[in-house]
Design a protein around this motif. Structure first.
Motif, mmCIF file in Angstrom:
data_model
loop_
_atom_site.group_PDB
_atom_site.id
_atom_site.type_symbol
_atom_site.label_atom_id
_atom_site.label_comp_id
_atom_site.label_asym_id
_atom_site.label_seq_id
_atom_site.Cartn_x
_atom_site.Cartn_y
_atom_site.Cartn_z
ATOM 1 N N TRP A 5 0.858 -1.635 0.016
ATOM 2 C CA TRP A 5 0.083 0.444 -0.130
ATOM 3 C C TRP A 5 0.875 1.567 0.088
ATOM 4 O O TRP A 5 0.132 2.226 -0.794
ATOM 5 N N PRO A 6 2.117 1.548 0.897
ATOM 6 C CA PRO A 6 2.673 2.961 1.001
ATOM 7 C C PRO A 6 2.659 2.881 -0.230
ATOM 8 O O PRO A 6 3.363 4.531 -1.237
ATOM 9 N N SER A 7 3.597 2.231 -1.263
ATOM 10 C CA SER A 7 4.664 1.501 -2.487
ATOM 11 C C SER A 7 3.338 2.392 -3.051
ATOM 12 O O SER A 7 3.501 3.207 -4.071
ATOM 13 N N ILE A 8 1.373 2.023 -3.873
ATOM 14 C CA ILE A 8 0.931 2.283 -4.434
ATOM 15 C C ILE A 8 0.512 3.718 -3.683
ATOM 16 O O ILE A 8 0.317 4.561 -5.076
ATOM 17 N N VAL A 9 0.142 3.890 -3.067
ATOM 18 C CA VAL A 9 0.388 4.656 -2.672
ATOM 19 C C VAL A 9 0.720 6.494 -2.706
ATOM 20 O O VAL A 9 0.935 7.209 -3.295
ATOM 21 N N LYS A 10 2.021 6.202 -2.435
ATOM 22 C CA LYS A 10 3.635 6.827 -3.141
ATOM 23 C C LYS A 10 3.890 6.794 -4.824
ATOM 24 O O LYS A 10 3.783 8.004 -5.294
ATOM 25 N N ALA A 11 3.807 6.253 -5.437
ATOM 26 C CA ALA A 11 3.563 5.569 -7.193
ATOM 27 C C ALA A 11 2.487 6.810 -7.269
ATOM 28 O O ALA A 11 2.296 7.689 -8.535
ATOM 29 N N ALA A 12 0.873 6.940 -6.999
ATOM 30 C CA ALA A 12 -0.077 7.670 -7.325
ATOM 31 C C ALA A 12 0.207 8.678 -7.020
ATOM 32 O O ALA A 12 -0.120 9.924 -8.128
ATOM 33 N N GLU A 13 0.619 9.455 -6.111
ATOM 34 C CA GLU A 13 1.001 10.241 -5.802
ATOM 35 C C GLU A 13 2.263 11.489 -6.175
ATOM 36 O O GLU A 13 2.059 11.914 -6.790
ATOM 37 N N GLU A 14 3.615 10.412 -6.844
ATOM 38 C CA GLU A 14 4.102 10.929 -7.796
ATOM 39 C C GLU A 14 3.232 11.460 -9.196
ATOM 40 O O GLU A 14 3.529 12.230 -9.725
ATOM 41 N N ARG A 15 2.953 10.293 -9.670
ATOM 42 C CA ARG A 15 1.952 10.401 -10.774
ATOM 43 C C ARG A 15 1.165 11.641 -10.968
ATOM 44 O O ARG A 15 0.370 12.700 -11.766
ATOM 45 N N GLU A 16 0.394 12.150 -9.557
ATOM 46 C CA GLU A 16 -0.584 13.023 -9.631
ATOM 47 C C GLU A 16 -0.068 14.306 -9.603
ATOM 48 O O GLU A 16 -0.346 15.365 -10.209
ATOM 49 N N GLN A 17 1.599 14.085 -8.633
ATOM 50 C CA GLN A 17 2.158 15.637 -9.010
ATOM 51 C C GLN A 17 2.921 16.189 -10.002
ATOM 52 O O GLN A 17 2.768 16.836 -10.459
ATOM 53 N N ALA A 18 2.484 14.849 -11.079
ATOM 54 C CA ALA A 18 3.967 14.807 -12.603
ATOM 55 C C ALA A 18 2.741 15.247 -13.355
ATOM 56 O O ALA A 18 3.306 16.254 -13.551
ATOM 57 N N ILE A 19 1.495 14.749 -13.116
ATOM 58 C CA ILE A 19 -0.062 15.166 -14.461
ATOM 59 C C ILE A 19 0.288 17.170 -13.348
ATOM 60 O O ILE A 19 -0.221 17.924 -14.740
ATOM 61 N N GLN A 20 0.437 17.448 -12.087
ATOM 62 C CA GLN A 20 -0.082 19.374 -11.801
ATOM 63 C C GLN A 20 1.156 19.559 -12.626
ATOM 64 O O GLN A 20 1.106 20.560 -12.727
ATOM 65 N N ARG A 21 2.752 19.470 -12.451
ATOM 66 C CA ARG A 21 3.179 19.705 -12.688
ATOM 67 C C ARG A 21 3.105 20.003 -14.574
ATOM 68 O O ARG A 21 3.763 20.718 -14.187
ATOM 69 N N GLN A 22 2.583 18.476 -15.562
ATOM 70 C CA GLN A 22 2.612 18.985 -16.770
ATOM 71 C C GLN A 22 1.468 19.847 -17.148
ATOM 72 O O GLN A 22 1.598 20.748 -17.808
ATOM 73 N N LEU A 23 0.678 20.232 -16.192
ATOM 74 C CA LEU A 23 -0.269 20.910 -16.509
ATOM 75 C C LEU A 23 -0.685 22.266 -16.325
ATOM 76 O O LEU A 23 -0.747 23.209 -17.286
ATOM 77 N N ALA A 24 0.764 22.789 -14.773
ATOM 78 C CA ALA A 24 1.528 24.024 -14.868
ATOM 79 C C ALA A 24 1.774 24.672 -16.186
ATOM 80 O O ALA A 24 1.833 25.650 -16.847
ATOM 81 N N GLU A 25 3.570 22.950 -16.761
ATOM 82 C CA GLU A 25 4.139 23.805 -17.630
ATOM 83 C C GLU A 25 2.829 24.596 -18.751
ATOM 84 O O GLU A 25 3.518 25.122 -19.527
ATOM 85 N N ALA A 26 2.158 23.635 -18.886
ATOM 86 C CA ALA A 26 1.113 23.236 -19.963
ATOM 87 C C ALA A 26 0.577 24.876 -19.945
ATOM 88 O O ALA A 26 0.596 25.463 -21.167
ATOM 89 N N GLU A 27 0.267 25.543 -18.687
ATOM 90 C CA GLU A 27 -0.261 26.391 -19.054
ATOM 91 C C GLU A 27 0.464 27.955 -19.003
ATOM 92 O O GLU A 27 -0.613 28.551 -19.167
ATOM 93 N N ARG A 28 1.116 27.871 -18.844
ATOM 94 C CA ARG A 28 2.683 28.608 -18.619
ATOM 95 C C ARG A 28 2.995 28.747 -20.249
ATOM 96 O O ARG A 28 3.173 29.762 -20.692
ATOM 97 N N LEU A 29 3.482 27.540 -21.031
ATOM 98 C CA LEU A 29 3.353 27.883 -22.414
ATOM 99 C C LEU A 29 2.112 28.565 -23.224
ATOM 100 O O LEU A 29 2.493 29.495 -24.485
#
Length: 180
Positions: free
Chosen positions: A46-70
């Motif tokens: 469970w900690p690995s699954i949650v950690k992977a999901a959180e990292e994926r969510e953060q990556a998506i948030q970074r990509q969305l922020a980068e896309a908005e900035r661009l």
């Protein structure tokens, strides 16, 4: 566990077993295996699954922020390009107008220069015509003097050749010109 399951099967081989029949031992072992697996999943997976999901969510948030900035940068660049294009068009129009005005001034200057040259040519031609006319008149006068002297010498019967006679005829012809 597998051994226990086999033991339970061998004991109950003669009994009537159905899918809906509840057996206490089997239920207890099923719950025990389920809770153990649940605890193992919670402890290790469970900690690995949650950690992977959180990292994926953060990556998506970074990509969305980068896309908005661009996207914002692209809009800003598009606006700057539009302004630069409008400025370039205005400069080109101004430059074209300046070139047209300069061409008009050059044309007017060339026309004026040509007119001045033409006037000078006409004046020079008139002077040359007047000079030729004066030379022709002088030549005609000389011819007239010679003819007059020749005619007078025949009338008088002698040859008039002297310079004094020429002056006399020339002055007579000039007096005739001034009266006309």
């Amino acid at each position: 566990m597998a051994l226990l399951a086999l033991l339970a099967l061998s004991e109950g081989a003669g009994k009537d077993m159905g899918p809906f029949k509840v057996e206490g031992g089997l239920t207890l072992w099923t719950w025990l295996v389920f809770l153990t697996l649940l605890w193992l999943l919670k402890k290790f997976a469970w900690p690995s699954i949650v950690k992977a999901a959180e990292e994926r969510e953060q990556a998506i948030q970074r990509q969305l922020a980068e896309a908005e900035r661009l996207n914002a940068e692209a809009k800003q660049l598009a606006e700057e390009n539009r302004k630069a294009l409008a400025s370039a068009r205005a400069e080109a129009t101004a430059l074209l107008n300046d070139v047209k005005q300069q061409a008009e001034r050059d044309r007017a200057a060339a026309l004026e220069k040509t007119k001045a040259e033409q006037d000078e040519l006409v004046a020079r031609a008139r002077r040359e015509i007047a000079a030729e006319r004066d030379r022709a008149i002088a030549g005609l006068r000389a011819e007239a003097v010679d003819l007059s002297l020749a005619a007078a010498s025949r009338l008088v019967g002698e040859r008039l050749d002297s310079e004094a006679d020429r002056k006399l005829v020339t002055s007579y012809l000039q007096s005739l010109e001034t009266t006309n």
